[in-house]
Design a protein around this motif. Structure first.
Motif, PDB file in Angstrom:
ATOM      1  N   GLN A 222     -45.869  23.743   2.373  1.00  0.00           N
ATOM      2  CA  GLN A 222     -47.497  22.437   2.887  1.00  0.00           C
ATOM      3  C   GLN A 222     -46.969  21.243   2.771  1.00  0.00           C
ATOM      4  OE1 GLN A 222     -51.445  22.977   3.506  1.00  0.00           O
ATOM      5  NE2 GLN A 222     -50.222  25.266   3.726  1.00  0.00           N
ATOM      6  N   THR A 223     -45.593  21.263   1.950  1.00  0.00           N
ATOM      7  CA  THR A 223     -45.497  20.000   1.933  1.00  0.00           C
ATOM      8  C   THR A 223     -44.396  19.745   2.441  1.00  0.00           C
ATOM      9  OG1 THR A 223     -44.007  20.646  -0.079  1.00  0.00           O
ATOM     10  CG2 THR A 223     -45.815  19.030   0.001  1.00  0.00           C
ATOM     11  N   ARG A 224     -43.079  20.940   3.144  1.00  0.00           N
ATOM     12  CA  ARG A 224     -42.117  20.766   4.069  1.00  0.00           C
ATOM     13  C   ARG A 224     -42.897  21.453   5.835  1.00  0.00           C
ATOM     14  NH1 ARG A 224     -37.179  22.944   0.205  1.00  0.00           N
ATOM     15  NH2 ARG A 224     -37.516  21.047  -0.836  1.00  0.00           N
ATOM     16  N   HIS A 225     -43.506  22.209   5.484  1.00  0.00           N
ATOM     17  CA  HIS A 225     -43.933  22.898   6.966  1.00  0.00           C
ATOM     18  C   HIS A 225     -45.274  21.914   7.803  1.00  0.00           C
ATOM     19  CE1 HIS A 225     -41.122  25.777   7.290  1.00  0.00           C
ATOM     20  NE2 HIS A 225     -40.873  25.999   5.362  1.00  0.00           N
ATOM     21  N   HIS A 226     -46.308  21.458   7.195  1.00  0.00           N
ATOM     22  CA  HIS A 226     -47.160  20.613   7.320  1.00  0.00           C
ATOM     23  C   HIS A 226     -47.293  19.401   7.496  1.00  0.00           C
ATOM     24  CE1 HIS A 226     -48.371  24.701   8.195  1.00  0.00           C
ATOM     25  NE2 HIS A 226     -48.675  25.170   7.083  1.00  0.00           N
ATOM     26  N   GLN A 227     -46.524  18.761   6.949  1.00  0.00           N
ATOM     27  CA  GLN A 227     -46.302  17.107   6.501  1.00  0.00           C
ATOM     28  C   GLN A 227     -47.273  16.734   5.988  1.00  0.00           C
ATOM     29  OE1 GLN A 227     -44.955  18.319   9.320  1.00  0.00           O
ATOM     30  NE2 GLN A 227     -42.658  18.022   8.850  1.00  0.00           N
TER      31      GLN A 227
ATOM     32  N   SER B  29     -49.517  13.966  -2.471  1.00  0.00           N
ATOM     33  CA  SER B  29     -48.762  14.771  -3.671  1.00  0.00           C
ATOM     34  C   SER B  29     -49.096  16.514  -3.742  1.00  0.00           C
ATOM     35  CB  SER B  29     -48.795  13.772  -4.885  1.00  0.00           C
ATOM     36  OG  SER B  29     -48.515  14.521  -5.787  1.00  0.00           O
ATOM     37  N   ALA B  30     -47.702  16.715  -3.625  1.00  0.00           N
ATOM     38  CA  ALA B  30     -47.948  18.247  -4.277  1.00  0.00           C
ATOM     39  C   ALA B  30     -48.972  18.869  -5.606  1.00  0.00           C
ATOM     40  CB  ALA B  30     -46.123  18.580  -4.321  1.00  0.00           C
ATOM     41  N   LYS B  31     -48.586  18.159  -6.320  1.00  0.00           N
ATOM     42  CA  LYS B  31     -49.508  18.457  -7.163  1.00  0.00           C
ATOM     43  C   LYS B  31     -51.568  18.388  -6.869  1.00  0.00           C
ATOM     44  CE  LYS B  31     -49.996  14.598  -9.655  1.00  0.00           C
ATOM     45  NZ  LYS B  31     -49.852  13.697 -10.718  1.00  0.00           N
ATOM     46  N   ASP B  32     -51.621  18.063  -6.122  1.00  0.00           N
ATOM     47  CA  ASP B  32     -52.759  17.516  -5.212  1.00  0.00           C
ATOM     48  C   ASP B  32     -53.443  18.052  -4.922  1.00  0.00           C
ATOM     49  OD1 ASP B  32     -53.365  15.406  -7.000  1.00  0.00           O
ATOM     50  OD2 ASP B  32     -52.317  13.838  -5.908  1.00  0.00           O
TER      51      ASP B  32
ATOM     52  N   ASP C  33     -51.889  30.738   5.333  1.00  0.00           N
ATOM     53  CA  ASP C  33     -50.679  30.195   5.816  1.00  0.00           C
ATOM     54  C   ASP C  33     -49.508  30.948   6.362  1.00  0.00           C
ATOM     55  OD1 ASP C  33     -47.257  28.926   5.034  1.00  0.00           O
ATOM     56  OD2 ASP C  33     -48.657  27.127   4.748  1.00  0.00           O
ATOM     57  N   GLU C  34     -49.179  30.821   7.414  1.00  0.00           N
ATOM     58  CA  GLU C  34     -47.950  31.768   8.046  1.00  0.00           C
ATOM     59  C   GLU C  34     -46.783  31.747   7.175  1.00  0.00           C
ATOM     60  OE1 GLU C  34     -46.509  34.923  10.014  1.00  0.00           O
ATOM     61  OE2 GLU C  34     -49.064  34.555   9.271  1.00  0.00           O
ATOM     62  N   HIS C  35     -46.296  30.732   7.278  1.00  0.00           N
ATOM     63  CA  HIS C  35     -45.142  30.173   6.474  1.00  0.00           C
ATOM     64  C   HIS C  35     -44.839  31.210   4.617  1.00  0.00           C
ATOM     65  CE1 HIS C  35     -43.467  27.795   9.605  1.00  0.00           C
ATOM     66  NE2 HIS C  35     -44.486  26.321   9.543  1.00  0.00           N
ATOM     67  N   VAL C  36     -45.864  31.292   4.384  1.00  0.00           N
ATOM     68  CA  VAL C  36     -45.908  31.484   2.424  1.00  0.00           C
ATOM     69  C   VAL C  36     -46.214  33.129   3.171  1.00  0.00           C
ATOM     70  CG1 VAL C  36     -47.536  32.520   1.065  1.00  0.00           C
ATOM     71  CG2 VAL C  36     -47.189  30.046   1.839  1.00  0.00           C
TER      72      VAL C  36
ATOM     73  N   GLY D 274     -46.284  27.636  -6.263  1.00  0.00           N
ATOM     74  CA  GLY D 274     -45.574  27.006  -6.322  1.00  0.00           C
ATOM     75  C   GLY D 274     -45.026  26.623  -4.609  1.00  0.00           C
ATOM     76  N   ILE D 275     -45.040  28.316  -4.053  1.00  0.00           N
ATOM     77  CA  ILE D 275     -44.345  28.659  -2.984  1.00  0.00           C
ATOM     78  C   ILE D 275     -45.126  27.842  -2.164  1.00  0.00           C
ATOM     79  CG2 ILE D 275     -44.406  30.655  -1.605  1.00  0.00           C
ATOM     80  CD1 ILE D 275     -43.571  32.924  -3.807  1.00  0.00           C
ATOM     81  N   TYR D 276     -46.939  28.316  -2.298  1.00  0.00           N
ATOM     82  CA  TYR D 276     -47.277  27.446  -1.905  1.00  0.00           C
ATOM     83  C   TYR D 276     -47.498  25.812  -0.925  1.00  0.00           C
ATOM     84  CZ  TYR D 276     -51.608  26.794   1.321  1.00  0.00           C
ATOM     85  OH  TYR D 276     -53.297  26.251   1.963  1.00  0.00           O
TER      86      TYR D 276
END
Length: 113
Positions: free
Chosen positions: A15-20, A24-27, A38-41, A9-11
């Motif tokens: 991916q959806t917020r910081h990397h545009q 879909s999130a589930k994909d 992922d540096e944000h994670v 979920g965090i990842y």
């Protein structure tokens, strides 16, 4: 992870917020923790570990009833197992934070498991 949100979920949020990410999130394919770059994670995990360290150090100092209460709740959430699992991540700063935090855990709070 502590607080109930899991790695996938965090990842996905990152991916959806910081990397545009356009899919879909589930994909979004989820790497293993050992392959997460992922540096944000990783930054989030370092921040979480630092918060855990803060409460562990406060508990060791015996500074307050609330610190003891938080320490007990972290223990109930298997703090040590979560921290040890974070050692899988390929981030030396995170690993160092985890090891430093583990040295602050009150031995009376470490589970036998």
């Amino acid at each position: 992870i502590l607080g109930g949100m899991k790695f996938a979920g965090i990842y996905r949020v990152s991916q959806t917020r910081h990397h545009q990410n356009t899919c879909s999130a589930k994909d979004i394919p989820i790497p293993t923790l050992a392959n997460c770059t992922d540096e944000h994670v990783l930054r989030l995990f370092r921040a979480i570990v630092n918060i855990v360290a803060l409460f562990c150090s406060q508990h060791l100092l015996g500074s307050s009833h609330s610190a003891k209460s938080v320490g007990e709740r972290l223990d109930d959430q298997q703090r040590e197992m979560v921290l040890i699992r974070l050692l899988e991540a390929p981030d030396d700063a995170l690993k160092l934070s985890v090891m430093n935090t583990l040295t602050m855990v009150n031995l009376g709070q470490i589970d036998d498991e």
